[in-house]
Design a protein around this motif. Structure first.
Motif, PDB file in Angstrom:
ATOM      1  N   GLU A  30       0.411   3.519   2.454  1.00 41.83           N
ATOM      2  CA  GLU A  30       1.446   4.535   2.244  1.00 41.83           C
ATOM      3  C   GLU A  30       2.035   4.929   3.587  1.00 41.83           C
ATOM      4  O   GLU A  30       1.316   5.210   4.535  1.00 41.83           O
ATOM      5  CB  GLU A  30       0.870   5.779   1.569  1.00 41.83           C
ATOM      6  CG  GLU A  30       1.931   6.835   1.323  1.00 41.83           C
ATOM      7  CD  GLU A  30       1.375   8.137   0.793  1.00 41.83           C
ATOM      8  OE1 GLU A  30       1.498   9.151   1.502  1.00 41.83           O
ATOM      9  OE2 GLU A  30       0.799   8.139  -0.308  1.00 41.83           O
ATOM     10  N   ILE A  31       3.350   4.910   3.652  1.00 45.54           N
ATOM     11  CA  ILE A  31       4.069   5.376   4.830  1.00 45.54           C
ATOM     12  C   ILE A  31       4.766   6.674   4.422  1.00 45.54           C
ATOM     13  O   ILE A  31       5.538   6.690   3.467  1.00 45.54           O
ATOM     14  CB  ILE A  31       5.098   4.329   5.318  1.00 45.54           C
ATOM     15  CG1 ILE A  31       4.428   2.969   5.572  1.00 45.54           C
ATOM     16  CG2 ILE A  31       5.832   4.847   6.552  1.00 45.54           C
ATOM     17  CD1 ILE A  31       3.379   2.951   6.660  1.00 45.54           C
ATOM     18  N   VAL A  91      10.034  -3.176  13.783  1.00 48.50           N
ATOM     19  CA  VAL A  91       9.343  -2.010  13.238  1.00 48.50           C
ATOM     20  C   VAL A  91       8.689  -1.225  14.375  1.00 48.50           C
ATOM     21  O   VAL A  91       7.937  -1.783  15.167  1.00 48.50           O
ATOM     22  CB  VAL A  91       8.267  -2.422  12.202  1.00 48.50           C
ATOM     23  CG1 VAL A  91       7.500  -1.206  11.690  1.00 48.50           C
ATOM     24  CG2 VAL A  91       8.899  -3.184  11.050  1.00 48.50           C
ATOM     25  N   TYR A  92       9.006   0.059  14.431  1.00 49.01           N
ATOM     26  CA  TYR A  92       8.369   0.974  15.370  1.00 49.01           C
ATOM     27  C   TYR A  92       7.515   1.951  14.571  1.00 49.01           C
ATOM     28  O   TYR A  92       7.784   2.210  13.406  1.00 49.01           O
ATOM     29  CB  TYR A  92       9.408   1.770  16.164  1.00 49.01           C
ATOM     30  CG  TYR A  92      10.387   0.925  16.933  1.00 49.01           C
ATOM     31  CD1 TYR A  92       9.965   0.130  17.995  1.00 49.01           C
ATOM     32  CD2 TYR A  92      11.731   0.916  16.597  1.00 49.01           C
ATOM     33  CE1 TYR A  92      10.869  -0.647  18.709  1.00 49.01           C
ATOM     34  CE2 TYR A  92      12.639   0.147  17.303  1.00 49.01           C
ATOM     35  CZ  TYR A  92      12.200  -0.631  18.357  1.00 49.01           C
ATOM     36  OH  TYR A  92      13.097  -1.407  19.050  1.00 49.01           O
ATOM     37  N   GLY A  93       6.525   2.505  15.225  1.00 43.79           N
ATOM     38  CA  GLY A  93       5.677   3.499  14.581  1.00 43.79           C
ATOM     39  C   GLY A  93       5.851   4.856  15.227  1.00 43.79           C
ATOM     40  O   GLY A  93       6.208   4.957  16.405  1.00 43.79           O
ATOM     41  N   ALA A  94       5.589   5.894  14.455  1.00 41.54           N
ATOM     42  CA  ALA A  94       5.641   7.265  14.952  1.00 41.54           C
ATOM     43  C   ALA A  94       4.591   8.084  14.229  1.00 41.54           C
ATOM     44  O   ALA A  94       4.329   7.864  13.046  1.00 41.54           O
ATOM     45  CB  ALA A  94       7.026   7.869  14.724  1.00 41.54           C
ATOM     46  N   VAL A  95       4.006   9.007  14.962  1.00 39.03           N
ATOM     47  CA  VAL A  95       3.131  10.002  14.340  1.00 39.03           C
ATOM     48  C   VAL A  95       3.788  11.361  14.527  1.00 39.03           C
ATOM     49  O   VAL A  95       4.366  11.653  15.574  1.00 39.03           O
ATOM     50  CB  VAL A  95       1.703   9.988  14.939  1.00 39.03           C
ATOM     51  CG1 VAL A  95       0.968   8.714  14.547  1.00 39.03           C
ATOM     52  CG2 VAL A  95       1.710  10.157  16.451  1.00 39.03           C
ATOM     53  N   ALA A  96       3.725  12.172  13.484  1.00 42.40           N
ATOM     54  CA  ALA A  96       4.311  13.500  13.514  1.00 42.40           C
ATOM     55  C   ALA A  96       3.243  14.491  13.065  1.00 42.40           C
ATOM     56  O   ALA A  96       2.435  14.180  12.187  1.00 42.40           O
ATOM     57  CB  ALA A  96       5.530  13.567  12.597  1.00 42.40           C
ATOM     58  N   PHE A  97       3.269  15.691  13.652  1.00 39.92           N
ATOM     59  CA  PHE A  97       2.184  16.631  13.390  1.00 39.92           C
ATOM     60  C   PHE A  97       2.584  18.038  13.783  1.00 39.92           C
ATOM     61  O   PHE A  97       3.564  18.249  14.501  1.00 39.92           O
ATOM     62  CB  PHE A  97       0.946  16.217  14.189  1.00 39.92           C
ATOM     63  CG  PHE A  97       1.221  16.126  15.672  1.00 39.92           C
ATOM     64  CD1 PHE A  97       1.043  17.220  16.494  1.00 39.92           C
ATOM     65  CD2 PHE A  97       1.675  14.944  16.224  1.00 39.92           C
ATOM     66  CE1 PHE A  97       1.315  17.147  17.844  1.00 39.92           C
ATOM     67  CE2 PHE A  97       1.958  14.859  17.577  1.00 39.92           C
ATOM     68  CZ  PHE A  97       1.772  15.962  18.398  1.00 39.92           C
ATOM     69  N   GLU A 157      16.381  -2.064  12.466  1.00 37.74           N
ATOM     70  CA  GLU A 157      15.128  -1.432  12.859  1.00 37.74           C
ATOM     71  C   GLU A 157      14.608  -0.476  11.786  1.00 37.74           C
ATOM     72  O   GLU A 157      15.370   0.079  11.026  1.00 37.74           O
ATOM     73  CB  GLU A 157      15.330  -0.634  14.154  1.00 37.74           C
ATOM     74  CG  GLU A 157      15.808  -1.483  15.312  1.00 37.74           C
ATOM     75  CD  GLU A 157      16.407  -0.651  16.423  1.00 37.74           C
ATOM     76  OE1 GLU A 157      15.926  -0.790  17.562  1.00 37.74           O
ATOM     77  OE2 GLU A 157      17.334   0.137  16.155  1.00 37.74           O
ATOM     78  N   ILE A 158      13.287  -0.318  11.816  1.00 39.24           N
ATOM     79  CA  ILE A 158      12.590   0.610  10.921  1.00 39.24           C
ATOM     80  C   ILE A 158      11.664   1.448  11.795  1.00 39.24           C
ATOM     81  O   ILE A 158      11.006   0.917  12.686  1.00 39.24           O
ATOM     82  CB  ILE A 158      11.693  -0.149   9.904  1.00 39.24           C
ATOM     83  CG1 ILE A 158      12.469  -1.138   9.089  1.00 39.24           C
ATOM     84  CG2 ILE A 158      10.890   0.812   9.056  1.00 39.24           C
ATOM     85  CD1 ILE A 158      13.155  -0.578   7.909  1.00 39.24           C
ATOM     86  N   VAL A 159      11.608   2.733  11.528  1.00 36.48           N
ATOM     87  CA  VAL A 159      10.590   3.573  12.155  1.00 36.48           C
ATOM     88  C   VAL A 159       9.713   4.093  11.027  1.00 36.48           C
ATOM     89  O   VAL A 159      10.184   4.812  10.143  1.00 36.48           O
ATOM     90  CB  VAL A 159      11.194   4.739  12.966  1.00 36.48           C
ATOM     91  CG1 VAL A 159      10.071   5.575  13.586  1.00 36.48           C
ATOM     92  CG2 VAL A 159      12.132   4.217  14.054  1.00 36.48           C
ATOM     93  N   ALA A 160       8.456   3.671  11.044  1.00 33.09           N
ATOM     94  CA  ALA A 160       7.478   4.134  10.062  1.00 33.09           C
ATOM     95  C   ALA A 160       6.776   5.348  10.659  1.00 33.09           C
ATOM     96  O   ALA A 160       6.279   5.287  11.787  1.00 33.09           O
ATOM     97  CB  ALA A 160       6.469   3.020   9.767  1.00 33.09           C
ATOM     98  N   VAL A 161       6.756   6.443   9.896  1.00 32.91           N
ATOM     99  CA  VAL A 161       6.227   7.707  10.414  1.00 32.91           C
ATOM    100  C   VAL A 161       5.033   8.164   9.577  1.00 32.91           C
ATOM    101  O   VAL A 161       5.131   8.281   8.354  1.00 32.91           O
ATOM    102  CB  VAL A 161       7.312   8.817  10.392  1.00 32.91           C
ATOM    103  CG1 VAL A 161       6.773  10.094  11.026  1.00 32.91           C
ATOM    104  CG2 VAL A 161       8.590   8.352  11.093  1.00 32.91           C
ATOM    105  N   GLU A 162       3.938   8.417  10.260  1.00 32.50           N
ATOM    106  CA  GLU A 162       2.750   9.014   9.649  1.00 32.50           C
ATOM    107  C   GLU A 162       2.771  10.498   9.976  1.00 32.50           C
ATOM    108  O   GLU A 162       2.860  10.881  11.142  1.00 32.50           O
ATOM    109  CB  GLU A 162       1.478   8.369  10.217  1.00 32.50           C
ATOM    110  CG  GLU A 162       0.195   8.967   9.722  1.00 32.50           C
ATOM    111  CD  GLU A 162      -0.111   8.665   8.270  1.00 32.50           C
ATOM    112  OE1 GLU A 162      -1.063   9.263   7.747  1.00 32.50           O
ATOM    113  OE2 GLU A 162       0.582   7.844   7.642  1.00 32.50           O
ATOM    114  N   VAL A 163       2.714  11.350   8.958  1.00 32.94           N
ATOM    115  CA  VAL A 163       2.797  12.799   9.145  1.00 32.94           C
ATOM    116  C   VAL A 163       1.435  13.429   8.845  1.00 32.94           C
ATOM    117  O   VAL A 163       0.851  13.174   7.795  1.00 32.94           O
ATOM    118  CB  VAL A 163       3.882  13.418   8.236  1.00 32.94           C
ATOM    119  CG1 VAL A 163       3.949  14.921   8.433  1.00 32.94           C
ATOM    120  CG2 VAL A 163       5.236  12.774   8.491  1.00 32.94           C
ATOM    121  N   LYS A 164       0.972  14.239   9.778  1.00 29.59           N
ATOM    122  CA  LYS A 164      -0.293  14.952   9.616  1.00 29.59           C
ATOM    123  C   LYS A 164      -0.101  16.406  10.012  1.00 29.59           C
ATOM    124  O   LYS A 164       0.662  16.709  10.923  1.00 29.59           O
ATOM    125  CB  LYS A 164      -1.388  14.353  10.518  1.00 29.59           C
ATOM    126  CG  LYS A 164      -1.796  12.950  10.148  1.00 29.59           C
ATOM    127  CD  LYS A 164      -2.520  12.948   8.837  1.00 29.59           C
ATOM    128  CE  LYS A 164      -3.019  11.566   8.463  1.00 29.59           C
ATOM    129  NZ  LYS A 164      -3.561  11.539   7.116  1.00 29.59           N
TER     130      LYS A 164
END
Length: 162
Positions: A70-71, A117-123, A80-87
């Motif tokens: 799950e993204i 594809v780039y990744g990002a974490v958000a919090f 481009e795609i930025v997949a973001v994991e939110v915590k």
């Protein structure tokens, strides 16, 4: 006495069940709120970093190797795609789990196989210096703020492509 103990035990179990339901409701709603904070400003933030986002989508989900991937948020443009994991609270374990998803992202989401594809974490908060750890791992680091959200990486940061 045994009957009273059994009745008390039953009441405790019922109370525990109700508290668990309330906790799940609260955590789920809180997570949706943080996702909304991040998504609200995400396109603008990424455009400032040269990724011309055309749109976002939430809760992209696939089954890959009998595991659900799950993204939380996908920010998409033509190339481009930025997949973001939110915590709510980011931990190093969360970063590592998310990187495992990024490694298989193009296999799990084959419609994006020709995209960078780039990744990002958000919090809201980060424990264990997880934000610094994510930065070193090549992820965008996004902190949800009263203004919605902001990218914490400095301007010279180059994201890792997955």
């Amino acid at each position: 006495t045994d009957k009273k103990f059994q009745e008390t035990d039953r009441k405790f179990q019922e109370t525990d069940r109700k508290l668990k339901q309330l906790e799940n409701l609260f955590v789920g709603q809180w997570g949706k709120l943080v996702e909304s904070l991040v998504e609200g400003n995400l396109a603008k933030l990424l455009q400032e970093r040269g990724i011309n986002v055309q749109g976002t989508t939430r809760r992209a989900e696939r089954i890959f190797n009998n595991k659900t991937i799950e993204i939380d948020i996908l920010a998409i443009n033509g190339k481009e795609i930025v997949a973001v994991e939110v915590k709510t609270t980011l931990r190093i374990e969360d970063v590592n789990d998310f990187i495992k998803n990024l490694v298989v992202f193009k296999k799990a989401f084959p419609e994006y196989k020709d995209k960078k594809v780039y990744g990002a974490v958000a919090f809201l908060t980060a424990n264990e210096d997880a934000d610094k750890y994510a930065y070193r791992k090549g992820l965008f680091v996004i902190k949800a703020t009263g203004e919605s959200a902001k990218i914490l990486n400095d301007k010279k940061f180059k994201p890792k492509s997955w």
